[in-house]
Design a protein around this motif. Structure first.
Motif, short mmCIF file in Angstrom:
data_model
loop_
_atom_site.label_atom_id
_atom_site.label_comp_id
_atom_site.label_asym_id
_atom_site.label_seq_id
_atom_site.Cartn_x
_atom_site.Cartn_y
_atom_site.Cartn_z
N ASP A 83 0.86 -1.11 0.03
CA ASP A 83 0.02 0.05 -0.17
C ASP A 83 0.89 1.20 0.06
O ASP A 83 1.70 1.42 0.89
CB ASP A 83 -0.95 -0.08 1.25
CG ASP A 83 -2.08 1.00 1.35
OD1 ASP A 83 -1.48 2.11 0.82
OD2 ASP A 83 -2.92 0.66 1.76
N PRO A 84 0.70 2.19 -0.98
CA PRO A 84 1.54 3.25 -1.11
C PRO A 84 1.53 4.29 0.37
O PRO A 84 2.34 5.08 0.30
CB PRO A 84 0.94 4.14 -2.26
CG PRO A 84 -0.17 3.61 -2.38
CD PRO A 84 -0.35 2.24 -2.03
N MET A 85 0.38 4.02 1.00
CA MET A 85 0.35 4.90 2.18
C MET A 85 1.27 4.27 3.44
O MET A 85 1.35 4.98 4.29
CB MET A 85 -1.12 4.67 2.93
CG MET A 85 -2.25 5.46 2.00
SD MET A 85 -1.94 7.09 1.64
CE MET A 85 -2.45 7.98 3.22
N LEU A 86 1.83 3.20 3.04
CA LEU A 86 2.67 2.41 4.07
C LEU A 86 4.14 2.86 3.81
O LEU A 86 4.44 3.05 2.54
CB LEU A 86 2.41 1.16 4.29
CG LEU A 86 1.27 0.55 4.76
CD1 LEU A 86 1.00 -0.96 4.44
CD2 LEU A 86 0.76 0.68 6.16
N GLU A 87 5.05 2.70 4.78
CA GLU A 87 6.36 3.09 4.66
C GLU A 87 7.01 1.78 3.52
O GLU A 87 6.71 0.63 3.98
CB GLU A 87 7.26 3.03 5.92
CG GLU A 87 8.62 3.13 5.79
CD GLU A 87 9.25 2.88 6.88
OE1 GLU A 87 10.68 2.62 6.97
OE2 GLU A 87 8.63 2.82 8.11
N PRO A 88 7.71 1.91 2.50
CA PRO A 88 8.41 1.28 1.82
C PRO A 88 9.24 0.09 2.54
O PRO A 88 9.92 0.73 3.35
CB PRO A 88 9.03 1.99 0.57
CG PRO A 88 8.60 3.17 0.80
CD PRO A 88 8.05 3.41 2.13
N LYS A 89 9.06 -1.02 2.12
CA LYS A 89 10.02 -2.08 2.84
C LYS A 89 10.58 -3.01 1.78
O LYS A 89 10.36 -3.08 0.62
CB LYS A 89 8.95 -3.02 3.58
CG LYS A 89 8.25 -2.51 4.81
CD LYS A 89 9.45 -2.02 6.04
CE LYS A 89 8.76 -1.32 7.10
NZ LYS A 89 9.68 -1.11 8.15
N LYS A 90 11.57 -3.54 2.07
CA LYS A 90 12.46 -4.51 1.24
C LYS A 90 12.56 -5.85 1.53
O LYS A 90 11.94 -6.04 3.06
CB LYS A 90 13.99 -4.15 1.18
CG LYS A 90 14.14 -2.53 0.68
CD LYS A 90 15.55 -2.49 0.52
CE LYS A 90 16.09 -1.02 -0.32
NZ LYS A 90 15.34 -1.07 -1.71
N ALA A 91 12.74 -6.96 0.95
CA ALA A 91 12.79 -8.08 1.40
C ALA A 91 13.65 -8.43 2.67
O ALA A 91 13.07 -9.21 3.65
CB ALA A 91 12.98 -9.30 0.40
N LYS A 92 14.80 -7.81 2.70
CA LYS A 92 15.43 -8.02 4.03
C LYS A 92 14.80 -7.52 5.05
O LYS A 92 14.99 -8.12 6.42
CB LYS A 92 16.71 -7.26 3.74
CG LYS A 92 16.79 -5.70 3.88
CD LYS A 92 18.02 -4.96 3.52
CE LYS A 92 17.91 -3.93 3.52
NZ LYS A 92 19.33 -3.16 3.40
N ASP A 93 13.69 -6.50 5.12
CA ASP A 93 13.01 -6.19 6.06
C ASP A 93 11.98 -7.32 6.79
O ASP A 93 11.82 -7.56 8.01
CB ASP A 93 12.11 -4.79 5.91
CG ASP A 93 13.02 -3.58 5.60
OD1 ASP A 93 14.08 -3.38 6.24
OD2 ASP A 93 12.60 -3.03 4.63
N GLY A 94 11.70 -7.78 5.54
CA GLY A 94 10.90 -9.04 6.31
C GLY A 94 11.36 -10.20 6.89
O GLY A 94 11.14 -10.97 7.99
N VAL A 95 12.90 -10.36 6.58
CA VAL A 95 13.64 -11.38 6.95
C VAL A 95 14.11 -10.99 8.60
O VAL A 95 13.80 -11.72 9.54
CB VAL A 95 15.17 -11.70 6.23
CG1 VAL A 95 16.06 -12.42 7.22
CG2 VAL A 95 14.64 -11.98 5.03
N ALA A 96 14.25 -9.59 8.86
CA ALA A 96 14.58 -9.54 10.09
C ALA A 96 13.44 -9.34 11.07
O ALA A 96 13.69 -9.66 12.14
CB ALA A 96 15.34 -7.64 10.07
N ALA A 97 12.47 -8.79 10.64
CA ALA A 97 11.03 -8.84 11.29
C ALA A 97 10.77 -10.27 11.61
O ALA A 97 10.33 -10.53 12.82
CB ALA A 97 9.93 -7.95 10.55
N GLY A 98 10.87 -11.06 10.71
CA GLY A 98 10.38 -12.58 10.97
C GLY A 98 11.28 -13.23 11.92
O GLY A 98 10.97 -14.08 12.86
#
Length: 118
Positions: A83-98
């Protein structure tokens, strides 16, 4: 079992995650069917880590009762569609959060879950 981590969540692997598993270089998830068998026999747990606005895996996570691994699907620097209303994220952000929220589940919930299912 789904694990909610806020901006990202982890869900059980599905048949259509086979391509994501193949693109997750370094994952120890051999196949979707093996991941299901591991979960049913209580030997390992595997998930697809997804961004909250999308069901496509950005990472594959596996906990083998000793070590949690979370590896990106494809390029860890790739921008995730969201969603463009949300802060852009990268795949590596998903790795760190996961890594963070699944580890919290392992530490806080897994012992009682294993007790209930044994």
């Amino acid at each position: 079992m789904d694990v909610n981590g806020g901006r990202f969540y982890a869900r059980p692997l599905r048949d259509d995650d086979a391509i994501a598993v193949a693109e997750a270089v370094g994952t120890s998830v051999a196949s979707i069917s093996q991941a299901r068998e591991d979960w049913e026999t209580d030997t390992a747990y595997s998930w697809a880590v997804c961004e909250q606005t999308n069901v496509n895996a950005v990472a594959i996570a596996r906990y083998d009762m000793n070590t949690l691994e979370v590896v990106p699907v494809g390029d860890p620097e790739r921008d995730l569609p969201n969603d463009p209303m949300l802060e852009p994220k990268k795949a590596k952000d998903g790795v760190a959060a996961g890594q963070e929220f699944i580890q919290r589940w392992i530490d806080g919930y897994l012992p009682s879950y294993r007790e209930q299912t044994s």
